[in-house]
Design a protein around this motif. Sequence first.
Motif, PDB file in Angstrom:
ATOM      1  N   UNK A 219       0.841  -1.196   0.000  1.00  0.00           N
ATOM      2  CA  UNK A 219       0.000   0.000   0.000  1.00  0.00           C
ATOM      3  C   UNK A 219       0.879   1.250   0.000  1.00  0.00           C
ATOM      4  N   UNK A 220       1.739   1.349  -0.999  1.00  0.00           N
ATOM      5  CA  UNK A 220       2.674   2.473  -1.043  1.00  0.00           C
ATOM      6  C   UNK A 220       1.955   3.798  -1.276  1.00  0.00           C
ATOM      7  N   UNK A 221       0.861   3.772  -2.068  1.00  0.00           N
ATOM      8  CA  UNK A 221       0.150   5.018  -2.384  1.00  0.00           C
ATOM      9  C   UNK A 221      -1.352   4.839  -2.161  1.00  0.00           C
ATOM     10  N   UNK A 222      -1.825   4.847  -0.914  1.00  0.00           N
ATOM     11  CA  UNK A 222      -3.259   4.694  -0.656  1.00  0.00           C
ATOM     12  C   UNK A 222      -4.051   5.905  -1.121  1.00  0.00           C
ATOM     13  N   UNK A 223      -5.276   5.657  -1.552  1.00  0.00           N
ATOM     14  CA  UNK A 223      -6.164   6.721  -2.015  1.00  0.00           C
ATOM     15  C   UNK A 223      -7.452   6.699  -1.197  1.00  0.00           C
ATOM     16  N   UNK A 224      -8.162   7.806  -1.180  1.00  0.00           N
ATOM     17  CA  UNK A 224      -9.449   7.887  -0.493  1.00  0.00           C
ATOM     18  C   UNK A 224     -10.503   7.273  -1.415  1.00  0.00           C
ATOM     19  N   UNK A 225     -11.153   6.197  -0.944  1.00  0.00           N
ATOM     20  CA  UNK A 225     -12.037   5.412  -1.806  1.00  0.00           C
ATOM     21  C   UNK A 225     -13.463   5.419  -1.294  1.00  0.00           C
ATOM     22  N   UNK A 226     -14.401   5.454  -2.229  1.00  0.00           N
ATOM     23  CA  UNK A 226     -15.818   5.345  -1.926  1.00  0.00           C
ATOM     24  C   UNK A 226     -16.153   3.856  -1.774  1.00  0.00           C
ATOM     25  N   UNK A 227     -16.522   3.439  -0.586  1.00  0.00           N
ATOM     26  CA  UNK A 227     -16.766   2.020  -0.315  1.00  0.00           C
ATOM     27  C   UNK A 227     -17.955   1.502  -1.118  1.00  0.00           C
ATOM     28  N   UNK A 228     -18.974   2.306  -1.292  1.00  0.00           N
ATOM     29  CA  UNK A 228     -20.139   1.874  -2.073  1.00  0.00           C
ATOM     30  C   UNK A 228     -19.755   1.529  -3.511  1.00  0.00           C
ATOM     31  N   UNK A 229     -18.827   2.301  -4.075  1.00  0.00           N
ATOM     32  CA  UNK A 229     -18.384   2.026  -5.440  1.00  0.00           C
ATOM     33  C   UNK A 229     -17.540   0.755  -5.492  1.00  0.00           C
ATOM     34  N   UNK A 230     -16.734   0.526  -4.467  1.00  0.00           N
ATOM     35  CA  UNK A 230     -15.941  -0.703  -4.391  1.00  0.00           C
ATOM     36  C   UNK A 230     -16.861  -1.922  -4.345  1.00  0.00           C
ATOM     37  N   UNK A 231     -17.885  -1.859  -3.506  1.00  0.00           N
ATOM     38  CA  UNK A 231     -18.822  -2.974  -3.370  1.00  0.00           C
ATOM     39  C   UNK A 231     -19.569  -3.203  -4.685  1.00  0.00           C
ATOM     40  N   UNK A 232     -20.023  -2.131  -5.339  1.00  0.00           N
ATOM     41  CA  UNK A 232     -20.754  -2.272  -6.603  1.00  0.00           C
ATOM     42  C   UNK A 232     -19.895  -2.956  -7.662  1.00  0.00           C
ATOM     43  N   UNK A 233     -18.605  -2.565  -7.754  1.00  0.00           N
ATOM     44  CA  UNK A 233     -17.716  -3.173  -8.740  1.00  0.00           C
ATOM     45  C   UNK A 233     -17.488  -4.650  -8.438  1.00  0.00           C
ATOM     46  N   UNK A 234     -17.353  -4.984  -7.156  1.00  0.00           N
ATOM     47  CA  UNK A 234     -17.132  -6.382  -6.772  1.00  0.00           C
ATOM     48  C   UNK A 234     -18.361  -7.238  -7.065  1.00  0.00           C
ATOM     49  N   UNK A 235     -19.551  -6.703  -6.785  1.00  0.00           N
ATOM     50  CA  UNK A 235     -20.790  -7.452  -7.013  1.00  0.00           C
ATOM     51  C   UNK A 235     -21.012  -7.692  -8.505  1.00  0.00           C
ATOM     52  N   UNK A 236     -20.702  -6.700  -9.328  1.00  0.00           N
ATOM     53  CA  UNK A 236     -20.907  -6.841 -10.774  1.00  0.00           C
ATOM     54  C   UNK A 236     -20.130  -8.035 -11.341  1.00  0.00           C
ATOM     55  N   UNK A 237     -18.973  -8.348 -10.752  1.00  0.00           N
ATOM     56  CA  UNK A 237     -18.156  -9.444 -11.259  1.00  0.00           C
ATOM     57  C   UNK A 237     -18.775 -10.812 -10.952  1.00  0.00           C
ATOM     58  N   UNK A 238     -19.748 -10.845 -10.042  1.00  0.00           N
ATOM     59  CA  UNK A 238     -20.360 -12.127  -9.663  1.00  0.00           C
ATOM     60  C   UNK A 238     -21.799 -12.274 -10.130  1.00  0.00           C
ATOM     61  N   UNK A 239     -22.360 -11.247 -10.765  1.00  0.00           N
ATOM     62  CA  UNK A 239     -23.783 -11.294 -11.111  1.00  0.00           C
ATOM     63  C   UNK A 239     -24.104 -12.382 -12.135  1.00  0.00           C
TER      64      UNK A 239
END
Length: 390
Positions: A219-239
């Motif tokens: 984690x050399x360069x962490x960024x501020x992330x929207x958790x809702x967007x992370x979850x949406x992207x992860x769910x789309x891969x399993x739909x």
Amino acid sequence: MQSTWLVLLSLALGLGVGAGFVVLLQMAEHHGRRATEVVNPVVPDGIDQVLDALESAGIVLDPSNNVVKTSAAALTMGLVFNAQLVHTELVELARRVRRTGEPISEDLVLSRGPFNDASLHYRVRLARLGTRYVLILAEDRTESFRLDEVRRDFVANISHELKTPIASVGLLAEALDQAADEPAQVRRFANRLTTESARLGRLTQEIIELSRLQAKDALATPERLNVDEVVAAAVDQSRVVAEAENITIAVGKKSGAFVYGDEKLLIVAVHNLVSNAVNYSQPGSRVGIGVRRQKNVVEITVTDQGIGIAESDIDRVFERFFRVDQARSRHTGGTGLGLSIVKHVVQNHGGDIRVWSQPGRGSTFTIRLPEAAKPEVNQGGASVPHNAQR
């Protein structure tokens, strides 16, 4: 004349008695010193400073195997209790050193103190210290032994896991060659070859991913992330897989939560949980994903109505290559690395993961991450993030 001899004899007797008393006093003083040395032995100069500087355990024994000096590490490791060595193995080694005069180095597995059954691996070295004492140095190598075992198991498991798809690819290639004049057979073998090659590629990618997660700069360069967007992207891969099995994926309302981290890694972690939930659920069941904020912590929860996990297996589900249901994993192409990757991703983000499960009722996995504070705005209008994990 006779009186003179009497006087001389008396003087001689007095001198003899006096000399005898002097000898007795000297002998008593000598024995007193010896007794004092036994009770309060004098350790060579500088030993106290040496023991204080040691990170490993240091112990000095007197001729009666009493502990006369010890370092703090020797006490915390449970090697010394009540000014005595706890382990008879060390006493026997000390006797050998006194008998032979030669230093001894050995690897020992010893319990951690008289009241703890936990076993630790030690590398011990014993040598004479002057003419009276024996010095014991002990280094705790338990963690080193554990890591060696983990590496051996990892290599063995990788060899086993790679062997199956590689052998399958070879056999299917031979079958294709033999079935060149049978289009239907060619298509069947080609489809299976595609499946096995995809499995091999997935396993290789997850091994690479796991190795990268264990690097210090994950984690050399962490960024501020929207958790809702992370979850949406992860769910789309399993739909697609979920719909094929008639499994409903239900996502809760938006949380507005933010965390600091690596977006790709967090998507992989959440996707692995969702994918597992789908793979271990029955057709027609439901998988739920929710996000909530609680006391500066963001919780991502994945719940299924699947086969569940036995209590004896819950502590093992995050081990590399461990599978709750071997038959189902073979059917779904699972590698047994998914949850291990989730664990490492979460730990690298400063969080933890928890699991609740009951056989036949399903499982709930919860990722807990530190919430990212709202960015401050400077005078020029630009946002300045703070509390980022570096």
